[in-house]
Scaffold this motif. Structure first.
Motif, short mmCIF file in Angstrom:
data_model
loop_
_atom_site.label_atom_id
_atom_site.label_comp_id
_atom_site.label_asym_id
_atom_site.label_seq_id
_atom_site.Cartn_x
_atom_site.Cartn_y
_atom_site.Cartn_z
N ARG A 183 0.89 -1.12 0.08
CA ARG A 183 -0.06 0.02 0.02
C ARG A 183 1.10 1.42 0.14
N LEU A 184 2.02 1.29 0.84
CA LEU A 184 2.76 2.53 0.86
C LEU A 184 3.40 2.76 -0.40
N PHE A 185 4.13 1.65 -1.15
CA PHE A 185 4.61 1.75 -2.29
C PHE A 185 3.72 2.39 -3.49
N ALA A 186 2.49 1.63 -3.34
CA ALA A 186 1.48 1.86 -4.52
C ALA A 186 1.05 3.69 -4.32
N GLN A 187 1.02 3.91 -3.12
CA GLN A 187 0.49 5.41 -2.86
C GLN A 187 1.80 6.42 -3.42
N ARG A 188 2.98 5.72 -3.14
CA ARG A 188 4.21 6.87 -3.31
C ARG A 188 4.50 6.89 -5.00
N PHE A 189 4.33 5.62 -5.57
CA PHE A 189 4.71 5.59 -7.00
C PHE A 189 3.56 5.47 -7.93
N GLY A 190 2.43 5.47 -7.66
CA GLY A 190 1.18 5.37 -8.56
C GLY A 190 1.06 4.21 -9.11
N LYS A 191 1.62 2.94 -8.84
CA LYS A 191 1.31 1.74 -9.40
C LYS A 191 0.36 0.94 -8.54
N SER A 192 -0.31 -0.11 -9.03
CA SER A 192 -1.53 -0.51 -8.09
C SER A 192 -0.76 -1.38 -6.94
N ARG A 193 -1.34 -1.53 -5.93
CA ARG A 193 -1.05 -2.19 -4.70
C ARG A 193 -0.87 -3.62 -5.11
N GLU A 194 -1.59 -4.16 -6.05
CA GLU A 194 -1.37 -5.71 -6.43
C GLU A 194 -0.21 -5.98 -7.04
N HIS A 195 0.24 -4.65 -7.90
CA HIS A 195 1.71 -4.97 -8.46
C HIS A 195 2.75 -5.30 -7.54
N TYR A 196 2.78 -4.48 -6.58
CA TYR A 196 3.71 -4.90 -5.36
C TYR A 196 3.49 -6.08 -4.49
N MET A 197 2.22 -6.51 -4.12
CA MET A 197 1.68 -7.63 -3.35
C MET A 197 2.09 -8.78 -4.44
N ARG A 198 2.21 -8.69 -5.59
CA ARG A 198 2.45 -9.72 -6.55
C ARG A 198 4.06 -10.21 -6.59
N ILE A 199 4.74 -9.22 -6.58
CA ILE A 199 6.11 -9.15 -6.39
C ILE A 199 6.63 -9.62 -5.10
N LEU A 200 6.11 -9.19 -4.05
CA LEU A 200 6.58 -9.85 -2.66
C LEU A 200 6.02 -11.17 -2.55
N ARG A 201 4.87 -11.48 -2.99
CA ARG A 201 4.27 -12.84 -2.78
C ARG A 201 5.02 -13.85 -3.71
N ASN A 202 5.44 -13.62 -4.72
CA ASN A 202 6.62 -14.18 -5.66
C ASN A 202 7.55 -14.74 -5.06
N GLY A 203 8.30 -13.73 -4.19
CA GLY A 203 9.63 -13.70 -3.71
C GLY A 203 9.47 -14.67 -2.44
#
Length: 680
Positions: A121-141
């Motif tokens: 949520r924090l990264f999505a708010q700062r960089f304008g990408k979707s929350r799901e985008h960062y969730m997907r990166i972290l969950r895959n990791g």
């Protein structure tokens, strides 16, 4: 009376119990002894045998080594104008396991909590990408059990500041560099990747020198989490990379890029090349390729766009190769311009093949044969010279070998050894077939004629300098050899190459107020072993120099697969004239050397347009510098110490040089993120 002593006699059961107690006591003692030995051995292992391992393990709990990336050296033109420069950016990375197992104190206990949604949520708010985008990166990791993943790369410092100051377990940042380019000579300068390593052009050729040496900073962490430099550790400072100063002239480079692009678009060509050389030194003043690309915006980038056709593409040169035949004829056959030659009325049959001229002459002078580019006379003259002599002159001019310019991927062209020649090789090579050359090789040969027969080694890097501006190494003009006598070179210039421009196939290459010598070349392209006449089957070129008496500048224009017209006199020669005219107009040195106060009918064309760079996120002074690099002006609205938050012309838009870009600036932020330590 008998008295029986029964007080000290033990029963069998008592004796058995005492023995069992003794065994238990012995076992217990042995256990304690073994335990003690195990402790001693363990301490011996930790403190003596594996002391380094456990020291390192302990230090990792409170100590951290941070690589300090060295600043990459700049690339500049001969006058010090920046062509490439690195600016600091921030890249965020994560330990997916720590993010998913963040310890949180609940009462007196610490429990693991999954903070993945909060981080996303924090990264999505700062960089304008979707929350799901960062969730997907972290969950895959987390699924792949990775302990390191990138979340964002090369973020401007001002955009990254807020997150840099936000404590998040498992999230950290690294200071990196982003390479900004002036968008000139992209195939020559080259590119770096996201790790700031060269991947093409001079960026990869001199990657080791440009990168410098990374430093190492050792930090320690206190019980409260505050990080500080370790006082007792050796701190290694980063050493800035060397900078490259090129022989290129940014103004001339811009002119050549603009003109070859115009020629390619006008004639619907697939590609074009333009090179400008100082004939006395071999220094390359401009080297341009079309199609090109935006060096600061790789969207739509194709690897083929990064190919430096000027040194890589080898083709049948056609009539520009006749300089070899004419030079050899002068020195070996003592052929004079006034000598009469048989041109067979434009049609010559040889070895069951036919050579044709576009202009029909029964008999003509050798000068006319050169001026009107007779293939028949060129073929017959080559046969008079003989295979060995002709081959010797071909090699003298540098064909069949690299020029040694020092750029990645240079081609040698193809000059077959004599033992592989057939009956038609010699006559066909006389007018530029059965041989392949690069544009740079042709230009080098003509520059030798312009330089009184002295072949110079082309070079494009002038020197390497350190951070203080001191030259670490320099490249000087280097003579290769004499290819013809000075007398022959002057004769070729005056009797053949100057008349070609004044009255022959190269009249469109004339520059008002300056004497020009040169040669056109219109060559059919080899396709599947055959030379075909049809769409996309020609290469048009013009190579020349000026002024004829004391040449200073040589240039070549090559237009590949023109469609609406294909003769070099129509396609390439006019481009040469426009380039030379504009170069003289913008160069005070050239005008002075040529004795001109103001060249006649010279107007700098305004056809060149530049791409507006992305400015949002940059500090005002950095945005201003970037616009100046691109020949643009800036108008600021807001705190001049602030950050660009908007621009009135979208990034990537093509505008006229000197156009003004209006930007909106945020309020100044006083903290310097570069001086803060990470508490993440």
């Amino acid at each position: 009376m008998k008295i029986h002593n029964i007080g000290h006699r033990q029963s069998p059961s008592a004796r058995s119990g005492g023995k069992e107690f003794g065994m238990r006591l012995g076992i217990l003692s042995l256990g304690y002894a073994l335990f003690f030995v195990a402790i001693v051995l363990r301490l011996l292992n930790i403190q003596v045998i594996d002391v380094k391992k456990y020291k390192n393990k302990a230090s990792r709990q409170y100590q951290r080594d941070v690589v300090e990336q060295a600043k990459r050296g700049v690339v500049m033109d001969r006058n010090g104008h920046l062509l490439a420069q690195s600016v600091q950016t921030i890249s965020f990375y994560a330990d997916p396991w720590l993010v998913a197992n963040t310890e949180v104190k609940v009462g007196r206990k610490k429990v693991a909590v999954d903070k993945t949604p909060d981080v996303a949520r924090l990264f999505a708010q700062r960089f304008g990408k979707s929350r799901e985008h960062y969730m997907r990166i972290l969950r895959n990791g987390q699924k792949q059990k990775r302990r390191f993943i990138w979340l964002e790369r090369s973020v401007p410092v001002e955009h990254a500041r807020e997150l840099m100051e936000t404590a998040m377990t498992g999230i950290d940042f690294k200071k990196e560099q982003y390479r900004y380019y002036l968008n000139l000579a992209p195939q020559v300068v080259g590119l770096v990747n996201t790790d700031n390593k060269g991947i093409s052009g001079l960026e990869i050729k001199y990657d080791h020198e440009l990168r410098g040496r990374d430093g190492m900073k050792i930090f320690q962490r206190s019980a409260t989490g505050t990080r500080f430099l370790a006082a007792d550790a050796d701190q290694v400072s980063a050493k800035e990379g060397l900078s490259l100063q090129l022989t290129l002239d940014a103004d001339m480079q811009s002119i050549v890029e603009s003109e070859i692009a115009s020629a390619a678009k006008e004639f619907n060509a697939s590609a074009a090349v333009g090179i400008v050389m100082d004939v006395k030194t071999g220094a390359i003043l401009a080297m341009a390729n079309y199609p090109t690309f935006d060096m600061n915006n790789r969207k739509g980038f194709r690897e083929s766009d990064a190919r430096n056709r000027a040194i890589i593409d080898a083709f049948d040169p056609g009539s520009t190769f006749k300089i070899v035949m004419a030079s050899a004829a002068r020195e070996v056959l003592h052929r004079a311009a006034e000598d009469s030659v048989d041109a067979h009325n434009g049609v010559f049959h040889i070895y069951n093949r036919t050579i044709r001229d576009h202009e029909k002459f029964e008999r003509c002078t050798f000068r006319d044969a050169m001026v009107h580019s007779s293939n028949i006379v060129a073929a017959k003259t080559a046969m008079e010279l003989g295979e060995k002599t002709f081959y010797d002159y071909v090699r003298r001019f540098g064909f069949g070998e690299q020029t040694g310019i020092g750029l990645v991927g240079e081609s040698e062209g193809i000059v077959r050894p004599l033992k592989q020649w057939n009956k038609t090789t010699l006559p066909w090579m006389g007018y530029g077939y059965s041989v392949t050359t690069t544009p740079l090789q042709i230009l080098q040969a003509y520059a030798a004629i312009a330089n009184d027969g002295v072949l110079m080694k082309p070079y494009i890097v002038e020197r390497l300098v350190d951070a203080d501006g001191n030259a670490v190494s320099e490249f000087k003009p280097e003579k290769v050899r004499n290819v013809v006598s000075a007398e022959t070179a002057r004769y070729i210039r005056k009797e053949y190459l100057q008349p070609i421009v004044e009255e022959g196939t190269g009249v469109a290459a004339a520059v008002k107020g300056v004497t020009v010598g040169g040669k056109t070349g219109t060559a059919q392209k080899l396709s599947n072993g055959n030379y075909n006449r049809g769409p996309r089957s020609y290469i048009a070129s013009f190579v020349g120099f000026f002024p004829v008496d004391e040449p200073r500048i040589a240039a070549i224009i090559v237009v590949d697969e023109p469609q609406s017209a294909y003769y070099a006199s129509t396609v390439a020669a006019p481009s040469f004239a426009r380039i030379c005219t504009r170069m003289i107009a913008c160069s005070e040195d050239l005008k002075a050397d040529l004795g001109m106060t103001a060249p006649e009918a010279v107007v700098l064309a305004a056809s060149k347009s530049v791409a507006v760079p992305l400015l949002t996120g940059l500090k005002a002074r950095d945005a201003e510098k970037l616009l100046i690099w691109n020949g643009l002006d800036i108008s600021m609205n807001g705190d001049r110490e602030g950050v660009v938050v908007e621009q009135d012309i979208a990034a990537g838009s093509m505008v006229e040089p000197g156009s003004r870009v209006r930007v909106g600036l945020s309020a100044q932020e006083n903290q310097d993120p570069g001086s803060k330590s990470s508490v993440m």
